[in-house]
Design an enzyme around this catalytic site. Structure first.
Site, PDB file in Angstrom:
ATOM      1  N   GLU A   1       0.543  -0.364  15.912  1.00 54.13           N
ATOM      2  CA  GLU A   1      -0.124   0.938  15.592  1.00 54.13           C
ATOM      3  C   GLU A   1      -1.039   1.580  16.690  1.00 54.13           C
ATOM      4  O   GLU A   1      -0.750   2.861  16.877  1.00 54.13           O
ATOM      5  CB  GLU A   1      -0.946   0.891  14.263  1.00 54.13           C
ATOM      6  CG  GLU A   1      -1.730   1.980  13.762  1.00 54.13           C
ATOM      7  CD  GLU A   1      -2.775   1.946  12.725  1.00 54.13           C
ATOM      8  OE1 GLU A   1      -2.491   1.469  11.854  1.00 54.13           O
ATOM      9  OE2 GLU A   1      -3.870   2.479  13.008  1.00 54.13           O
TER      10      GLU A   1
ATOM     11  N   CYS B   1       0.662  -1.247  -0.057  1.00 57.81           N
ATOM     12  CA  CYS B   1      -0.086  -0.003   0.011  1.00 57.81           C
ATOM     13  C   CYS B   1       1.103   1.136   0.180  1.00 57.81           C
ATOM     14  O   CYS B   1       2.104   1.017   0.408  1.00 57.81           O
ATOM     15  CB  CYS B   1      -0.712  -0.146   1.315  1.00 57.81           C
ATOM     16  SG  CYS B   1       0.222  -0.130   2.818  1.00 57.81           S
TER      17      CYS B   1
ATOM     18  N   SER C   1       1.149 -13.647   7.152  1.00 56.88           N
ATOM     19  CA  SER C   1       0.456 -12.375   6.884  1.00 56.88           C
ATOM     20  C   SER C   1      -0.974 -12.744   6.915  1.00 56.88           C
ATOM     21  O   SER C   1      -1.548 -13.301   6.053  1.00 56.88           O
ATOM     22  CB  SER C   1       0.846 -11.758   5.560  1.00 56.88           C
ATOM     23  OG  SER C   1      -0.185 -11.010   4.916  1.00 56.88           O
TER      24      SER C   1
HETATM   25  S1  SF4 Z   1      -2.845   3.587   6.754  1.00 52.52           S
HETATM   26 FE1  SF4 Z   1      -1.873   1.547   7.007  1.00 52.52          FE
HETATM   27  S2  SF4 Z   1      -2.911   0.308   5.277  1.00 52.52           S
HETATM   28 FE2  SF4 Z   1      -3.457   2.601   4.792  1.00 52.52          FE
HETATM   29  S3  SF4 Z   1      -1.810   3.259   3.444  1.00 52.52           S
HETATM   30 FE3  SF4 Z   1      -0.864   3.900   5.380  1.00 52.52          FE
HETATM   31  S4  SF4 Z   1       0.150   2.029   6.046  1.00 52.52           S
HETATM   32 FE4  SF4 Z   1      -0.929   1.372   4.369  1.00 52.52          FE
END
Ligand code: SF4
Length: 280
Positions: A127, A12, A221
């Site tokens: 996170e 991503c 994963s």
């Molecule tokens: S929030 Fe997480 S999933 Fe979305 S772009 Fe950023 S790193 Fe990737």
């Protein structure tokens, strides 16, 4: 054989940005550290190790390390960790995904105003750990309906609610509904990133239109496992591989159309290698 690669396959935006940052930094010739593995992909982490990148697992290690650059991964870190790194004399490059950084700023602003924060997410996820660390006041993590039911707001005024970026949207909506029914004044901010959803929808569509599907990603994963599950529900001939060596190319020749997708930690070169091998 017709081979189609999903546009959303692989990294991503936030993960790509963090990994690119590390490769760019290696070019400077300086000592490079990452705080935790930059990505959950063994090939990438071992390639970086071969290029001299060292993974730091705790800030206590800093005192015994030679000075260099520490790269903060896309998940982000807590304010205390960030400040400790800053005062350590190391150079810091913050590759926290801007979507995650926005949540840090939001919870900091609202908790500084005295509001209580609710994070919808998994308490142990790095996170979420990072987000908790940007709250200056009370903060509660809620992941299940049961936790939402038993939550009690003992303060006054407004509650500020955010979500882990990869949280399931339907579950998020259900939890917000449970909390809203309690009559609290809630500012509910949907901070879920749509990268995962876009990838899953595209995989489903591609699997529906293909005779066989190849899903590339690490066996550990969870987002890749979810992709496999989705593809299998649409296409019985779905193959889960980590790299090209796991793929039976002879067997694949019996199919007219093959779709390829990959989890968020799969680098483009691995996807490309599989694509080229299928097209031969
Ligand atoms: S929030 Fe997480 S999933 Fe979305 S772009 Fe950023 S790193 Fe990737």
């Amino acid at each position: 054989m017709e081979v189609t690669v999903a546009k959303s396959a692989g990294f991503c935006f936030g993960v790509k940005r963090a990994v690119d940052t590390v490769y760019e930094e290696i070019k400077t010739g300086e000592r490079v550290y990452t705080y935790g593995p930059i990505i959950h992909n063994d090939e990438v982490v071992s390639d970086l190790k071969d290029r001299g990148v060292v993974v730091i697992n705790s800030l206590e290690e800093l005192s015994s390390l030679k000075k260099g650059t520490i790269i903060v991964r896309s998940h982000g870190v807590s304010r205390a960790e960030y400040e400790q790194m800053q005062s350590s004399g190391f150079r810091i490059i913050d590759a926290t995904c801007p979507f995650v950084k926005k949540i840090h700023n939001t919870v900091m602003e609202h908790s500084d105003k005295g509001e209580e924060i609710i994070i919808i997410g998994s308490a142990n996820h790095p996170e979420v750990q990072g987000i908790i660390g940007w709250c200056s006041g009370k903060c509660t993590v809620i992941e299940t309906a049961q936790e939402a039911e038993s939550y009690e707001f003992l303060g006054s005024g407004q509650l500020c609610l955010v979500a882990q970026t990869t949280f399931n949207y339907k579950k998020f909506k259900d939890l917000v509904e449970i909390l809203s029914k309690k009559g609290y004044d809630i500012l509910a901010l949907n901070t879920i990133c749509n990268a995962t959803e876009v990838r899953q929808n595209e995989a489903r569509q591609l699997a529906k239109n293909s005779d066989a599907m190849v899903v590339i990603g690490g066996k550990q994963s969870s987002n890749t496992q979810k992709l496999v599950e989705i593809c299998k529900s649409e296409c019985a001939d779905t193959y889960y591989i980590q790299t090209l060596v796991d793929l039976d190319l002879e067997m694949l020749k019996s199919f007219r159309s093959v779709g390829i997708t990959a989890g968020a930690s799969t680098p483009k070169n691995i996807i490309k290698e599989v694509q080229i091998a299928c097209q031969k």
